[in-house]
Design an enzyme around this catalytic site. Structure first.
Site, mmCIF file in Angstrom:
data_model
loop_
_atom_site.group_PDB
_atom_site.id
_atom_site.type_symbol
_atom_site.label_atom_id
_atom_site.label_comp_id
_atom_site.label_asym_id
_atom_site.label_seq_id
_atom_site.Cartn_x
_atom_site.Cartn_y
_atom_site.Cartn_z
ATOM 1 N N THR A 1 53.274 44.191 47.572
ATOM 2 C CA THR A 1 54.237 44.250 48.163
ATOM 3 C C THR A 1 55.370 44.697 47.338
ATOM 4 O O THR A 1 56.593 45.037 47.753
ATOM 5 C CB THR A 1 54.858 42.589 48.462
ATOM 6 O OG1 THR A 1 54.528 41.846 47.206
ATOM 7 C CG2 THR A 1 54.266 42.298 49.553
ATOM 8 N N TYR B 1 60.609 37.441 45.701
ATOM 9 C CA TYR B 1 59.094 37.394 45.134
ATOM 10 C C TYR B 1 58.618 38.918 44.630
ATOM 11 O O TYR B 1 58.135 38.813 43.550
ATOM 12 C CB TYR B 1 58.265 36.777 46.181
ATOM 13 C CG TYR B 1 56.676 37.261 45.910
ATOM 14 C CD1 TYR B 1 56.112 36.181 44.758
ATOM 15 C CD2 TYR B 1 56.072 38.125 46.736
ATOM 16 C CE1 TYR B 1 54.650 36.498 44.577
ATOM 17 C CE2 TYR B 1 54.520 38.395 46.413
ATOM 18 C CZ TYR B 1 54.026 37.465 45.387
ATOM 19 O OH TYR B 1 52.736 37.795 44.958
ATOM 20 N N LYS C 1 57.613 40.327 40.842
ATOM 21 C CA LYS C 1 56.478 41.089 40.234
ATOM 22 C C LYS C 1 56.775 42.180 39.619
ATOM 23 O O LYS C 1 56.316 42.706 38.670
ATOM 24 C CB LYS C 1 55.606 41.113 41.566
ATOM 25 C CG LYS C 1 54.871 39.598 41.628
ATOM 26 C CD LYS C 1 53.948 39.258 40.649
ATOM 27 C CE LYS C 1 53.419 37.754 41.177
ATOM 28 N NZ LYS C 1 52.437 37.265 40.161
ATOM 29 N N ASN D 1 50.775 30.507 55.100
ATOM 30 C CA ASN D 1 51.891 31.238 55.750
ATOM 31 C C ASN D 1 50.917 32.631 55.886
ATOM 32 O O ASN D 1 51.281 33.368 56.811
ATOM 33 C CB ASN D 1 52.646 31.723 54.293
ATOM 34 C CG ASN D 1 53.533 30.792 53.936
ATOM 35 O OD1 ASN D 1 54.216 30.335 55.012
ATOM 36 N ND2 ASN D 1 53.815 30.521 52.598
ATOM 37 N N ARG E 1 46.226 45.323 57.826
ATOM 38 C CA ARG E 1 46.284 44.935 56.527
ATOM 39 C C ARG E 1 44.953 45.445 55.738
ATOM 40 O O ARG E 1 43.870 45.613 56.479
ATOM 41 C CB ARG E 1 46.662 43.634 56.075
ATOM 42 C CG ARG E 1 47.901 43.036 56.538
ATOM 43 C CD ARG E 1 48.909 43.589 55.592
ATOM 44 N NE ARG E 1 50.374 43.149 56.185
ATOM 45 C CZ ARG E 1 50.971 43.598 57.315
ATOM 46 N NH1 ARG E 1 50.850 44.658 57.872
ATOM 47 N NH2 ARG E 1 52.170 42.909 57.301
ATOM 48 N N ARG F 1 57.198 38.946 62.770
ATOM 49 C CA ARG F 1 57.653 38.337 61.747
ATOM 50 C C ARG F 1 58.710 39.061 60.911
ATOM 51 O O ARG F 1 58.330 40.076 60.611
ATOM 52 C CB ARG F 1 56.548 37.558 60.874
ATOM 53 C CG ARG F 1 56.750 36.942 59.633
ATOM 54 C CD ARG F 1 55.681 36.200 59.021
ATOM 55 N NE ARG F 1 54.717 37.159 58.397
ATOM 56 C CZ ARG F 1 53.866 37.012 57.727
ATOM 57 N NH1 ARG F 1 53.458 35.441 57.444
ATOM 58 N NH2 ARG F 1 53.249 37.810 57.093
#
Ligand code: UD1
Length: 337
Positions: free
Chosen positions: A125, A147, A151, A196, A229, A290
């Site tokens: 991400t 988040y 990272k 999630n 994904r 989402r």
């Protein structure tokens, strides 16, 4: 010895076993904020040496120093972090304090004890919305959540530490979507509350804990309209850490690598594969997209193969079969034991 932070978490526990199998002795620390002491019993039952473990919060410098004084740590694999994207949007300070603060406290303690080898648990991400596929390591870095920012900041901090002291060697591993479980079915992913992520949710539907899956979006520009994904078996991911550690300890240079299979899999493909693997129906309904999700992303994993000789071996069927074995044997996760 190799220090694992976040050692009883999902990826940490599988990596512990892989290091043990590679005859690399492990020192584990975890604060159990998102894992259970039961993991240690399960690891021991699988034959791992769990004699070196301390309950430590990775932002606690005094406790970290004690760990480094007690055991001769050659290298660190740093997993300990908070990882829920939605929670990071609601509670950014918690994420920066824990994830960035933890990396700083750990690197300071390492420096003070002359330990300069670290493998860091990063995430795909950090790339944000990919501009082209597959995603290579030199793609633009555009984290789109607190988040992801924590990272990327941790990556940059470690790079700067190496610049300041070229004796450091760091491996930044950017994971795509880790799924699956140890083939014994005794350790696996144990999310607290409503999962999630897709795979644990699907597993809970198959086992009857949840009525149906919501498929977030069916109008993406993908072959079947659902999100795509790069799912990666946690056993392969664990092996990636062993390979990165061997590289660093063998005198190899610092690296930044994607860990993925390179294969894009859609939500609906994963649902069908899970139904096959489990023999159970996975009812679903189409729901709105989402917020923050991208249509598709998957890795170009060629660099990891070239530099580490690492390549994912396990496919979607093994990922689903192993997730199912874990879920079926532990419907309530570690709390059920
Ligand atoms: C998510 C995180 C990412 C993290 C990764 C860890 C977000 C926005 N991103 O990535 O930061 O590194 O998990 O594995 O949360 N899906 C459904 N129904 C569900 C759950 C998911 O249809 O109930 C779909 C999603 O829309 C997506 C795919 O399944 O297309 C995978 O979702 P998920 O497992 O949450 O992973 P990512 O969104 O890729």
């Amino acid at each position: 010895m190799i220090l694992l932070t976040g050692a009883t978490g999902y990826i940490g526990s599988h990596t512990w076993l892989a290091l043990d199998a590679a005859a690399m002795p492990v020192v584990g620390i975890d604060d159990f904020s998102n894992s259970s002491p039961e993991v240690l019993r399960r690891l021991a039952a699988l034959g791992a040496d769990v004699s070196r473990f301390a309950q430590v919060d990775v932002t606690d410098r005094a406790a970290l120093a004690e760990v480094f004084e007690r055991w001769p740590i050659e290298a660190v694999v740093h997993f300990a972090a908070k990882k829920a994207v939605g929670e990071s949007v609601a509670r950014p300070l918690l994420y920066y304090a824990n994830n960035v603060g933890g990396t700083i406290a750990l690197a300071e303690t390492m420096r003070a004890h002359g330990c300069r080898r670290i493998v860091f648990s990063s995430t795909a991400t950090v790339y944000g919305q990919p501009r082209s596929l597959p995603v290579r390591e030199d793609a633009a870095l555009e984290p789109s959540s607190p988040y992801a920012s924590t990272k990327l900041m941790s990556e940059n901090i470690l790079r700067d530490v190496e610049r300041s002291d070229p004796a450091w060697r760091i491996a930044l591993l950017r994971y795509f979507n880790p799924v699956g479980a140890h083939p014994s079915g005794t350790i696996g992913e144990d999310p607290r509350g409503t999962p999630n992520n897709l795979m644990p949710f699907v597993a809970q539907v198959a086992v009857g804990k949840r009525a149906r899956l919501q498929v977030f979006g069916s109008d993406y520009e993908t072959a079947d309209g659902s999100g795509v994904r790069d799912y990666l078996h946690v056993q392969d991911l664990a092996e990636g850490h062993v390979a990165a550690l061997k590289h660093l300890l063998g005198g190899g240079d610092s690296l930044t690598l994607n860990l993925g299979t390179g294969q894009g899999v859609s939500v609906l493909e994963l649902v069908r594969a899970f139904e096959r693997a489990s023999g159970r129906p996975v009812p679903y309904e189409i729901a709105p997209r989402r917020p923050g999700d991208v249509a598709a992303y998957y890795a170009d994993p060629a660099l990891a193969e070239r530099l580490l000789g690492w390549k994912a071996r396990l496919g979607l069927d093994a990922m689903c079969a192993d997730s199912w074995r874990w879920q079926a044997a532990n419907p309530d996760g570690y709390a059920g034991s």
